[in-house]
Design a protein around this motif. Sequence first.
Motif, PDB file in Angstrom:
ATOM      1  N   TRP A  14       0.809  -1.212   0.000  1.00 53.54           N
ATOM      2  CA  TRP A  14       0.000   0.000   0.000  1.00 53.54           C
ATOM      3  C   TRP A  14       0.848   1.270   0.000  1.00 53.54           C
ATOM      4  CZ3 TRP A  14      -4.848   0.959  -1.190  1.00 53.54           C
ATOM      5  CH2 TRP A  14      -5.710  -0.136  -1.295  1.00 53.54           C
ATOM      6  N   VAL A  15       2.133   1.134   0.253  1.00 52.47           N
ATOM      7  CA  VAL A  15       3.031   2.274   0.081  1.00 52.47           C
ATOM      8  C   VAL A  15       3.009   2.741  -1.378  1.00 52.47           C
ATOM      9  CG1 VAL A  15       5.473   2.929   0.084  1.00 52.47           C
ATOM     10  CG2 VAL A  15       4.521   1.694   2.022  1.00 52.47           C
ATOM     11  N   PHE A  16       2.793   1.812  -2.290  1.00 51.85           N
ATOM     12  CA  PHE A  16       2.701   2.130  -3.719  1.00 51.85           C
ATOM     13  C   PHE A  16       1.251   2.335  -4.159  1.00 51.85           C
ATOM     14  CE2 PHE A  16       6.495  -0.559  -3.100  1.00 51.85           C
ATOM     15  CZ  PHE A  16       7.463   0.332  -3.509  1.00 51.85           C
ATOM     16  N   TYR A  17       0.328   1.511  -3.646  1.00 51.50           N
ATOM     17  CA  TYR A  17      -1.071   1.632  -4.058  1.00 51.50           C
ATOM     18  C   TYR A  17      -1.685   2.967  -3.675  1.00 51.50           C
ATOM     19  CZ  TYR A  17      -1.138  -3.452  -4.950  1.00 51.50           C
ATOM     20  OH  TYR A  17      -0.889  -4.698  -5.436  1.00 51.50           O
ATOM     21  N   VAL A  18      -1.176   3.588  -2.606  1.00 53.19           N
ATOM     22  CA  VAL A  18      -1.785   4.836  -2.129  1.00 53.19           C
ATOM     23  C   VAL A  18      -1.715   5.941  -3.188  1.00 53.19           C
ATOM     24  CG1 VAL A  18       0.321   5.816  -1.098  1.00 53.19           C
ATOM     25  CG2 VAL A  18      -1.927   6.356  -0.108  1.00 53.19           C
ATOM     26  N   ASN A  19      -0.759   5.833  -4.112  1.00 59.49           N
ATOM     27  CA  ASN A  19      -0.639   6.843  -5.174  1.00 59.49           C
ATOM     28  C   ASN A  19      -1.787   6.792  -6.177  1.00 59.49           C
ATOM     29  OD1 ASN A  19       1.911   7.726  -4.242  1.00 59.49           O
ATOM     30  ND2 ASN A  19       2.936   6.087  -5.343  1.00 59.49           N
ATOM     31  N   ILE A  20      -2.401   5.612  -6.325  1.00 59.76           N
ATOM     32  CA  ILE A  20      -3.304   5.397  -7.456  1.00 59.76           C
ATOM     33  C   ILE A  20      -4.594   6.208  -7.372  1.00 59.76           C
ATOM     34  CG2 ILE A  20      -4.612   3.638  -8.726  1.00 59.76           C
ATOM     35  CD1 ILE A  20      -2.383   1.648  -7.953  1.00 59.76           C
ATOM     36  N   PRO A  21      -5.351   6.170  -6.263  1.00 61.00           N
ATOM     37  CA  PRO A  21      -6.597   6.957  -6.254  1.00 61.00           C
ATOM     38  C   PRO A  21      -6.356   8.461  -6.352  1.00 61.00           C
ATOM     39  CG  PRO A  21      -6.151   6.019  -4.084  1.00 61.00           C
ATOM     40  CD  PRO A  21      -5.203   5.389  -5.034  1.00 61.00           C
ATOM     41  N   ILE A  22      -5.314   8.954  -5.667  1.00 62.79           N
ATOM     42  CA  ILE A  22      -5.017  10.389  -5.732  1.00 62.79           C
ATOM     43  C   ILE A  22      -4.557  10.762  -7.137  1.00 62.79           C
ATOM     44  CG2 ILE A  22      -3.628  12.264  -4.761  1.00 62.79           C
ATOM     45  CD1 ILE A  22      -3.336  10.556  -2.229  1.00 62.79           C
ATOM     46  N   GLY A  23      -3.643   9.983  -7.690  1.00 63.38           N
ATOM     47  CA  GLY A  23      -3.136  10.269  -9.023  1.00 63.38           C
ATOM     48  C   GLY A  23      -4.204  10.171 -10.089  1.00 63.38           C
ATOM     49  N   ALA A  24      -5.115   9.202  -9.956  1.00 63.75           N
ATOM     50  CA  ALA A  24      -6.193   9.058 -10.944  1.00 63.75           C
ATOM     51  C   ALA A  24      -7.127  10.265 -10.916  1.00 63.75           C
ATOM     52  CB  ALA A  24      -6.976   7.770 -10.667  1.00 63.75           C
ATOM     53  N   ALA A  25      -7.409  10.776  -9.715  1.00 68.71           N
ATOM     54  CA  ALA A  25      -8.256  11.972  -9.610  1.00 68.71           C
ATOM     55  C   ALA A  25      -7.573  13.183 -10.242  1.00 68.71           C
ATOM     56  CB  ALA A  25      -8.574  12.251  -8.141  1.00 68.71           C
ATOM     57  N   VAL A  26      -6.274  13.331  -9.976  1.00 66.40           N
ATOM     58  CA  VAL A  26      -5.518  14.440 -10.572  1.00 66.40           C
ATOM     59  C   VAL A  26      -5.507  14.325 -12.089  1.00 66.40           C
ATOM     60  CG1 VAL A  26      -3.212  15.455 -10.786  1.00 66.40           C
ATOM     61  CG2 VAL A  26      -4.085  14.797  -8.532  1.00 66.40           C
ATOM     62  N   LEU A  27      -5.319  13.102 -12.591  1.00 60.82           N
ATOM     63  CA  LEU A  27      -5.303  12.871 -14.042  1.00 60.82           C
ATOM     64  C   LEU A  27      -6.632  13.257 -14.672  1.00 60.82           C
ATOM     65  CD1 LEU A  27      -3.694  11.646 -16.443  1.00 60.82           C
ATOM     66  CD2 LEU A  27      -4.739   9.447 -15.870  1.00 60.82           C
ATOM     67  N   ALA A  28      -7.733  12.886 -14.026  1.00 63.48           N
ATOM     68  CA  ALA A  28      -9.059  13.202 -14.570  1.00 63.48           C
ATOM     69  C   ALA A  28      -9.301  14.707 -14.614  1.00 63.48           C
ATOM     70  CB  ALA A  28     -10.136  12.517 -13.731  1.00 63.48           C
ATOM     71  N   VAL A  29      -8.872  15.414 -13.563  1.00 69.17           N
ATOM     72  CA  VAL A  29      -9.067  16.872 -13.519  1.00 69.17           C
ATOM     73  C   VAL A  29      -8.209  17.561 -14.575  1.00 69.17           C
ATOM     74  CG1 VAL A  29      -8.724  18.942 -12.120  1.00 69.17           C
ATOM     75  CG2 VAL A  29      -9.774  16.919 -11.100  1.00 69.17           C
ATOM     76  N   LEU A  30      -6.929  17.191 -14.647  1.00 70.48           N
ATOM     77  CA  LEU A  30      -6.027  17.866 -15.581  1.00 70.48           C
ATOM     78  C   LEU A  30      -6.362  17.557 -17.035  1.00 70.48           C
ATOM     79  CD1 LEU A  30      -2.540  17.604 -13.832  1.00 70.48           C
ATOM     80  CD2 LEU A  30      -4.111  19.527 -13.914  1.00 70.48           C
ATOM     81  N   ALA A  31      -6.935  16.400 -17.292  1.00 73.89           N
ATOM     82  CA  ALA A  31      -7.333  16.073 -18.665  1.00 73.89           C
ATOM     83  C   ALA A  31      -8.369  17.071 -19.195  1.00 73.89           C
ATOM     84  CB  ALA A  31      -7.894  14.658 -18.723  1.00 73.89           C
TER      85      ALA A  31
END
Length: 496
Positions: free
Chosen positions: A174-191
């Motif tokens: 989860w040290v790595f998985y924790v990036n995914i939901p936050i990063g996916a939200a950022v990706l959707a907004v910036l797109a």
Amino acid sequence: MTGAPAIPAAPHRRLDPRMVTFLGVMAAMFLAALDQTIVGTAMPTIARDLGGVNRYTWVITVYLLTSTAVVPVVGKLSEQLGRKRVFLTAIVAFLAGSALCGLAPSMNWLIAFRGLQGIGAGMLTGTAFAVIADLFSPAERGKYTGMVAGVFGIASVIGPLVGGGLTDHAGWRWVFYVNIPIGAAVLAVLARTFPSMRRAGVRPRIDFAGAALIAAGAALLVLGASLEGTNGWGYPPVAISLVGGVALLVVALLHERRTPEAVLPPELFRSSIFSVATAVTFLMGAVMFGAITYIPLFLQYVVGVHATGSGLTMLPLMAGLVVASIAGGQVISRTGRYRIQAVAGMAAVAIGILLTTLLDARSTQAQVTPAMVILGLGLGLSMPVFNVVSQNAVPQRLMSSATSAVQFSRQIGATLGLAVMGSYFNARLTAHGGTAAHITHEQLRLAYSGAIHDVFLVALLGGALTLVISAFLREIPLRTANHPEEVREAAAVAVA
């Protein structure tokens, strides 16, 4: 009888797309910065679970290697291919690397996936400040650059704490998985909000040879410095990597002189402001990371603070850095003056390091705090300056390359500085008797005190040299608008 006049409806205020984009960029930068520190506390558990303890350090080294290698080339590429396309690709690469790291079945696979994650993080770091330059004029950039610098400070503080908490309660993956939901939200907004700032009607002429030479040279320098930290200067691959890296960078510079769309144009260095900014950033990276590395070591081995406590005692340094970087960025934007702030910041850094040289085996935890606060304030004051002034000092066509070069100089300075200071520390520890057989705990404590004191003296020399060089920083007015060609480009493109 006539009716009362209708009251006009209040206009619906939309969020400024520039601010939404900036917040998204800052969130992505936070994830990239967090991943530099969050993994360290999880590594013992990862090594026990996956095996391969002998390859333990490569999980961190490969991330540093790949992220540093892409920084000097991605700025120019983002200008030619489009900032939006490159930045969103960087987020996708970072998230893909994070997901694969969490799924890694062995240490070798984890190392490979960390390399992919590092490429994404390097692309984010190398592009972010150029994006800020697209969004805001030089006079405005200071406050936003200061906020991003503050994000790095916050990430460095909470990274080890978050990493330890996730490892203990959810598992190291989860040290790595924790990036995914936050990063996916950022990706959707910036797109949706990221403006497509690309030269209209111009076909990209990408300097693939220059990009490959610079990336390979940077990677070899980082590899050599990392190998030195684990094997010493006598290990043959250290010299081979460092010499090979320097040779490739020299060849790259010769190649860039003959290339119209050079990734790192030599004409950048015709600007004395850019040259001073690059030199100061290089030295500041070495001094900053050297001090941050050896202050906790002093607290643990000399003062006797537990490892968790020594991490928490770094909070004064990071608090000073965050507060001063945000406040310093605001001052630059409001006044348009930067030279005094740069010199004052470097003076505070030198004073903070000077105070560390006064520490000895009798020092207490409370006596270490003032040095950290002053050092943090100095770093925070100066960090927003050099990105802004280097962008302001060069023509728009060189801005992307200038931004990447400043970021690259900081990362290389930190990497090589740590290698040199680490080697010097080992030599001084031996000289002070710290590696002798049958040594008592008190003798070891005194040896560590003496060796770390000697490292702080070297850092003081670096801080003093940085202060002297920063005094040569020439001040010119910060532009209140972007270059005319940039304004025309911005007006010609649609918000995607």
